[in-house]
Design an enzyme around this catalytic site. Sequence first.
Site, mmCIF file in Angstrom:
data_model
loop_
_atom_site.group_PDB
_atom_site.id
_atom_site.type_symbol
_atom_site.label_atom_id
_atom_site.label_comp_id
_atom_site.label_asym_id
_atom_site.label_seq_id
_atom_site.Cartn_x
_atom_site.Cartn_y
_atom_site.Cartn_z
ATOM 1 N N GLU A 57 -72.624 -50.132 -24.238
ATOM 2 C CA GLU A 57 -73.378 -49.191 -25.083
ATOM 3 C C GLU A 57 -74.749 -48.847 -24.515
ATOM 4 O O GLU A 57 -75.211 -47.718 -24.621
ATOM 5 C CB GLU A 57 -73.520 -49.752 -26.503
ATOM 6 C CG GLU A 57 -72.256 -49.632 -27.341
ATOM 7 C CD GLU A 57 -71.207 -50.657 -26.989
ATOM 8 O OE1 GLU A 57 -71.543 -51.616 -26.259
ATOM 9 O OE2 GLU A 57 -70.055 -50.513 -27.436
ATOM 10 N N HIS A 126 -68.827 -55.347 -38.227
ATOM 11 C CA HIS A 126 -68.387 -53.945 -38.150
ATOM 12 C C HIS A 126 -68.729 -53.168 -39.420
ATOM 13 O O HIS A 126 -68.112 -52.142 -39.687
ATOM 14 C CB HIS A 126 -66.872 -53.856 -37.929
ATOM 15 C CG HIS A 126 -66.439 -54.203 -36.543
ATOM 16 N ND1 HIS A 126 -66.459 -55.476 -36.064
ATOM 17 C CD2 HIS A 126 -65.986 -53.423 -35.531
ATOM 18 C CE1 HIS A 126 -66.000 -55.485 -34.819
ATOM 19 N NE2 HIS A 126 -65.721 -54.256 -34.470
#
Lengths: 325, 318, 417
Positions: A57, A126
Amino acid sequence: MLYREALNRAIDEAMEIDSDVVVLGEDVGLYGGSYRVTEGLVSKYGEERLIDTPIAELSIVGNAVGMAIGGLRPVAEIMTVNFALLAFDQIINHMAKYHYMSAGKITLPMVVRFPQGVSRQLAAQHSESYEQMLSAVPGLIVFAASDVNYAYHALKYAILSDDPVIFIEHELLYNKKGEIDLNTELDPFKARIVKKGKDITIVSYLKMVDDVMEAVPEIEKQLGKSCEVIDLCSLNPIDFKTLESSLKKTGAIVVVEEDHKMGGYGAQIVSWAAEEMFYSLDAAPLRIAGADVTIPYNRRLELASIPTPEEIKARILAWGAENGV
Amino acid sequence: MNKMLAEEIYYDMVLGRFFELAAKEHYMAGDIAGFLHLDIGQEGFSVAAMKAFAKGDVFTTYREHVMAISRGMDPKAVMAELFGKVSGVSRGRGGSMHLFDPSHFFYGGDAIVGGQIPNAVGCAYARKYKEQQDGVMVVFGDGATNGGAFFESLNIASAQKLPLLFLCENNGYAIGTKITRVSPFEKQAKKAEPYMLTMEVDGMDAVAVYETLREARHLIEDGHGPVFVEAMLCRYEGHSMSDPGNYRNKEEMKICKERDPIERMEKMLHETYLLSEEEIDALRQRAQRAVDDAVEFASAAPEPELEELYDNIFSKDV
Amino acid sequence: MAYEIVMPQLSDSMEEGTLVSWKVKVGDSVKQGDVIAEVESDKAIMELQSFKAGKVEALTVSEGEIAPVGTVIARIAVDTVPEVKARSEVASLKETVPEKKEEKMVKAPEKKKNVVAEPAEQREVQITGSASPKARALAGKYGIDIEKLQAEGKLQKPAHSVDIKNYYDSRYFTEKALRLLTDYNLDTDYFETGKKQTEADVENYIKKYNIPLPEKLNSMQKNIILNVTAAAQKPVYHIYDTLDSRLLLAHSTEKTTITLWLIKLFAEAMMQHETFRSTLGTKGLQLWPNASVSLAMANEKALYMPVFKNCNAMDMEKLTKTMEDFKAAVKEERVPSEAMRGSTFGISNLGMTGITRFDAMINANDCGSAAIGAEAEGKIAVTLTLDHRIVNGWQGAAFMQTLKTLALDPLFFKGSK
């Protein structure tokens, strides 16, 4: 049309308009995107413009910054905001700051988009929301798309604008249905009045807008009052004008957010109401937010950790009775 | 290398050293504040890198004054930036660590160790996509090669065969920590070997740096993919002004200074290009005058107006 | 000229330093870069170099002494012509710079406000008692003592703005006056306090300031506004002509009026001219098999356009019956909206009012309208307003011709009976 299709259409049209628009992220190309947002685009524009990146990322955002410096208009997709934490250095130290600290010499026409929030039992790593952190960074425009029409217009605007934009989506909204209004130009910085009313201003954004709308009919019935529901849309900058005219009319404000209450985004709205609109307040402001806990896996616990339509209804009714609203 | 270029490199090196000494003096006098990282001892490397990579994009670190000036930025505007004045390259917004000038393809001035490397990767992608010949050069220290951003970038740049020159400025210390204490290698090129062609050069020898980087640049321009160059060098000063640098003993510093890049260049100008003492002296005096002018300009320049505080948050009024 | 050496700033956070030791003494010669002292900052002990060559003239701080950053600690007589100004001169140069650092700390700029603040006098009210901020602001404005009224049980606890407003209203206005204020959408703030305002006071105010009575539009009025606004945007043209009125007058009775004969006449002409049975839809023209005519009918308040659907197939008896139904519906203001849909052409007859000629707006989706004037000298004036997107000039003229022919055709009147 579905929310994810609206996003797809926005990206597609922007790519059509400007060949400098590229999309990068994990599985955005051949796979079509984890939430199918970039589905079909690779066959239209090729792998050179739909760039499948490694699971890294920091590099996704870091490379996007460099692409923008190099003259492209990158749209970086991060699979969820939880993974974007790995890229926060690039988002905050680079994406947000280059324009200001170069006194405007460098512009970064780029978008970082990701879903956030509690979906269905995705558990602790998440399920988070980080709009409060990102909105606190000067130099970042933060949009939160709660409906199909806004998703399309705001994303297309974001891609074609010259500023770095954080574009927040919600995991549970991707299959939401709606229509795109192509006849009316949409100002992505303007808050959306979802429902007009005159007695209570309810401010929300992202998925909570739907939950508020589900709770409102019963609230209105039981309190005998009408609610004005406002979707903030742009979390930074905030359209205080719309909020102001609503609060002047109603004198009562409720903010509903999914994130943890501690340090949550809604505090900013309430602080504004207390500082700037004090003598318009006819009731104590109410904040309905998630619990200050890590999001649990178990469905019952998970639902207890965030506002639900039932909780929104119960809290507003109790608050209304207590405050003479 | 022809005589003209050799003279130019020498002039920029001396200009760089005088600039850094003036910066040090004015930091001590309180005219410059914050963190100040001096490039003294490394001028040959910084100048030669800019000359060898004159056309492409450059991303570098917070130890970038000499590179910025050698790249073509006006020493006056750079000094004014260090003074935090409105006439500075970034209108006093960035300071010593954040010198940017897109007109010279210089995206300098990143103060997050290793943070500029992924940006350079993205920029190299843009150059490749737009089929622009000149590649991208990213400069970073030995310390940055221990971070994740570096490894991610090696991976992506080589997987995509990007036109990117990784230039490692290995002065042996990450602030005060000797590199061999935190890395298994003294030479960081080892980390890049599985991914790309690597080269090593004596960073205290400006001519060698220039020749090596030119070769690397040609490889990149020929579509060879990324190349890693490691320059072994020595910074005379501490990491920043607040660091006395006493983790290095006198003997180590003595060996360092015997390799002084300016003296070496001077010797070459004298022996190979037959420049007289007077001619070399004239170059030095010109450099000193330029630095004096820069200081005078920076001292007299106005502070930014307070109204500027909210300028350039976004590209237009949002 | 002497070169002044000051206690150096050696880190971003250093404010003062200790002079640990001098490495030179007065009279010594120093070269540029020579270490002259050791100084302890907040972070480390560091060497202090001279940036100029010369002779040490004075050491003004002794070893072990603490001095603030910027204090002169030594002076060096510079060998050559000085290139850098003495510190004091640099300092005086700096004073010409408009902004000083200290000022920067206290004088923060005013951030652009997104919100207009409430008027200052409302913020300064000192109100006691239990009330919401908005209620307090209102009480301050009206001069109401919340605490006292709450003690007397005359005001809710805690008070909200609506309570203050109600108290104020009932104290200074009669009930009838309040009702009038509501009707005229007037704020009580327009009236002086100190006496109770009556209905007559409010009426006087309304007359004096010529305040209109706001009347809300009903859905029918809104529809009409929408309709005529849309009609005004249509590209229209007009055809002016007359019909022979003799046969029409001869066949009309109290029940079978001229209007009904005209509907009949137009329906027949429309059956012969299909463009007059056309409407413009979103996807193109729509051609309708039957003739449906809308007729302008009004009561005192509103105008209606009920539709005589498929009137080409109606006999005079059916037409008469339909007309009676519509008349009743219009009188009762209860014309169902479905009764006003489906026409392709409209008729507006003002003949009974004596007006000889006018032109009419096109109703809803109709392709045109006919404005019928009063009978005079054996003729009736007819003005066609036609939507040029559907009907062109030639078609309009042909239609007019058919109308004129039919009006003179005894067979038409006979056959229709």
